[in-house]
Scaffold this motif. Structure first.
Motif, short mmCIF file in Angstrom:
data_model
loop_
_atom_site.label_atom_id
_atom_site.label_comp_id
_atom_site.label_asym_id
_atom_site.label_seq_id
_atom_site.Cartn_x
_atom_site.Cartn_y
_atom_site.Cartn_z
N ILE A 1 0.81 -1.23 0.00
CA ILE A 1 0.00 0.00 0.00
C ILE A 1 0.84 1.27 0.00
O ILE A 1 0.30 2.36 -0.15
N GLY A 2 2.15 1.12 0.20
CA GLY A 2 3.04 2.28 0.10
C GLY A 2 2.81 3.32 1.18
O GLY A 2 3.15 4.49 0.98
N ASP A 3 2.25 2.94 2.28
CA ASP A 3 1.97 3.88 3.36
C ASP A 3 2.57 3.31 4.65
O ASP A 3 1.98 2.42 5.28
N PHE A 4 3.73 3.81 4.99
CA PHE A 4 4.46 3.29 6.15
C PHE A 4 3.64 3.41 7.42
O PHE A 4 3.54 2.49 8.23
N ASP A 5 3.04 4.58 7.60
CA ASP A 5 2.29 4.86 8.82
C ASP A 5 1.12 3.90 8.99
O ASP A 5 0.90 3.31 10.05
N LEU A 6 0.34 3.76 7.93
CA LEU A 6 -0.84 2.89 7.98
C LEU A 6 -0.42 1.44 8.19
O LEU A 6 -1.04 0.71 8.98
N ALA A 7 0.62 1.00 7.48
CA ALA A 7 1.07 -0.38 7.62
C ALA A 7 1.45 -0.68 9.06
O ALA A 7 1.06 -1.70 9.63
N GLU A 8 2.20 0.21 9.65
CA GLU A 8 2.63 0.00 11.03
C GLU A 8 1.43 -0.01 11.97
O GLU A 8 1.36 -0.83 12.89
N ALA B 1 19.15 9.53 5.05
CA ALA B 1 18.46 10.82 5.13
C ALA B 1 17.92 11.06 6.53
O ALA B 1 17.60 12.20 6.89
N LEU B 2 17.82 10.00 7.32
CA LEU B 2 17.33 10.12 8.69
C LEU B 2 18.50 10.24 9.66
O LEU B 2 19.58 9.70 9.40
N SER B 3 18.26 10.93 10.76
CA SER B 3 19.31 11.02 11.78
C SER B 3 19.53 9.66 12.42
O SER B 3 18.67 8.77 12.34
N ARG C 1 7.52 10.99 8.31
CA ARG C 1 7.21 12.06 7.35
C ARG C 1 8.38 12.29 6.41
O ARG C 1 8.19 12.58 5.22
N LYS C 2 9.58 12.18 6.96
CA LYS C 2 10.76 12.38 6.12
C LYS C 2 10.85 11.31 5.03
O LYS C 2 11.22 11.60 3.88
N ILE C 3 10.47 10.09 5.38
CA ILE C 3 10.48 9.01 4.40
C ILE C 3 9.54 9.33 3.25
O ILE C 3 9.87 9.13 2.08
N VAL C 4 8.37 9.88 3.60
CA VAL C 4 7.39 10.22 2.56
C VAL C 4 7.86 11.43 1.76
O VAL C 4 7.88 11.43 0.53
N ALA C 5 8.29 12.49 2.49
CA ALA C 5 8.65 13.74 1.83
C ALA C 5 9.87 13.57 0.92
O ALA C 5 9.94 14.15 -0.17
#
Length: 426
Positions: free
Chosen positions: A49-56, A134-136, A176-180
């Motif tokens: 589904i390409g949605d990290f937040d929803l999947a989690e 890209a993430l800290s 959000r950074k993953i998506v943006a």
């Protein structure tokens, strides 16, 4: 398993204590299934589904549902399939309530995703996504614990001694950074893989070190966090069996944990390596770690984790502190400096050197690190030990006092205080 030991209970799912009570008798089995499946489920759903937040979110919901139902109904024959079905239904319910995701609903309904979670390639993609450069570094660790291991925000916050709000914001910003940034959900290939794998291993190494000897002031160590890092590293090793450095890190963790039983005495005080009762070391675990290290060495692709594991192996094989092969250890530190030079490695080499060349030579090398390690408590602690050996009690005391000022770990602070007390009585 960490979440179980902490009485984990995701927000909104009821009392963790009540849930824990209901899982009596099957809790261990349920916990094992959770650990095995959480990353697979999340990874498979992110891919679909390409949605990290929803999947989690839906994976967490499916795990909560299992925690509620399995103790009463029994663990299903195919727990992974049960969790996947539950997660899909939950995702469909959520998406149906939001017309913006109508297309994704149809995609889910048409999907040929097998009931049994797909092979762990999804978890591997998930780990690489969580550890994207890209993430800290802090965000990488937090997101990995959340998405791959299945920790709650509360647990992660407790592990890293920050407030739950702070950790929640850190995780939200990371997602959000993953998506943006449109971070691709895939395992990198070719030349990119080596650099990205390095970031993944660095996160696992950081997790393990935090568990092995905490930087915080509340507890001396977090065995559960160290074991979770070991579990994740073993998972990566299973998925990428031809990567020597993954095996090197796995061996390093195994060898370190094998000696954990002797690191603290009955009163909870830290026992340094020279004073440890080596009969308490887990010889079977040491043998396993050395076997893994040998397997890594057979690939003829040396790296810093393998070298550190080799040093740990030499310590683990020594019958006594005095019988340690210090010359070989110094050679390994020299090799380590050629791959990843740093002041902490130089400090450790100097400590090993003191066993062969004496405290005066070692102190000279330690003093050369004064600028780089002025805020590092183990630098001052090492200086104090060498100054003691050279008959300089006043300087040793000053160095030990500085170490105590900089140190937060309660066991290390207690050890320094005991040594200062002993000095005062002499």
């Amino acid at each position: 398993m960490a979440w179980r030991e902490h009485g984990r209970g995701p927000a909104g799912c009821g009392s963790p204590g009540a849930l824990t009570a209901r899982t009596t008798g099957t809790a261990a089995a349920v916990a094992t299934v959770f650990r095995e499946e959480a990353g697979r489920l999340t990874g498979a759903l992110v891919r679909l589904i390409g949605d990290f937040d929803l999947a989690e979110e839906v994976v967490q919901d499916s795990l909560v549902a299992a925690l509620e139902k399995w103790p009463e109904q029994g663990i299903p024959a195919k727990p992974g399939a049960w969790l996947m079905t539950t997660a899909k239904r939950r995702a469909i319910d959520i998406l149906r309530r939001d017309q913006r995701y109508a297309e994704k609903v149809r995609l889910l309904e048409r999907s040929t995703l097998p009931a049994e979670p797909a092979e762990a390639d999804d978890r591997l993609r998930l780990i690489f996504t969580c550890c994207h450069p890209a993430l800290s570094a802090e965000a990488q660790v937090a997101l990995t614990l959340r998405a791959v291991v299945g920790f709650t925000t509360t647990e992660i916050a407790a592990a890293f001694l920050v407030s739950e709000v702070t950790m929640a914001q850190r995780i939200v910003r990371a997602k959000r950074k993953i998506v943006a940034a449109n971070i691709p959900y895939r395992v990198p290939q070719g030349e990119e893989l080596a650099a990205r794998l390095e970031a993944v291993l660095a996160v696992l190494y950081l997790m393990f070190n935090e568990g092995h000897l905490s930087r915080g002031a509340s507890v001396a160590m977090r065995r559960d966090l160290a074991e979770d890092a070991l579990w994740l590293t073993r998972l990566v090793a299973t998925l990428m069996p031809d990567q020597a450095e993954v095996l090197g890190l796995l061996a390093l963790m195994q060898l370190s944990l094998a000696r954990a039983g002797a690191r603290f005495d009955a009163a909870g005080d830290l026992v340094l390596l020279p004073d440890q009762d080596r009969r308490l070391w887990d010889q079977a675990a040491i043998a396993d770690g050395i076997a893994v290290l040998d397997r890594a060495g057979s690939m003829h692709s040396p790296g810093p984790y393998q070298l550190q594991a080799a040093i740990a192996a030499l310590h683990s094989e020594a019958a006594t502190w005095e019988q340690t092969d210090w010359r070989q250890i110094i050679l390994l530190y020299d090799a380590l400096l050629r791959t990843s030079d740093g002041p902490v490695i130089r400090l450790n080499r100097a400590i090993a050197l003191s066993q062969i060349a004496g405290p005066e030579v070692a102190l000279g090398e330690v003093n050369d690190l004064a600028i780089a390690l002025s805020e590092y408590h183990l630098f001052h602690s090492a200086r104090a030990e060498l100054l003691d050996q050279l008959g300089e009690p006043a300087l040793a005391r000053a160095a030990r006092c500085r170490a105590l000022e900089l140190c937060s770990n309660p066991a290390e602070r207690s050890l320094l205080a005991r040594k200062l007390g002993g000095q005062a009585q002499r």
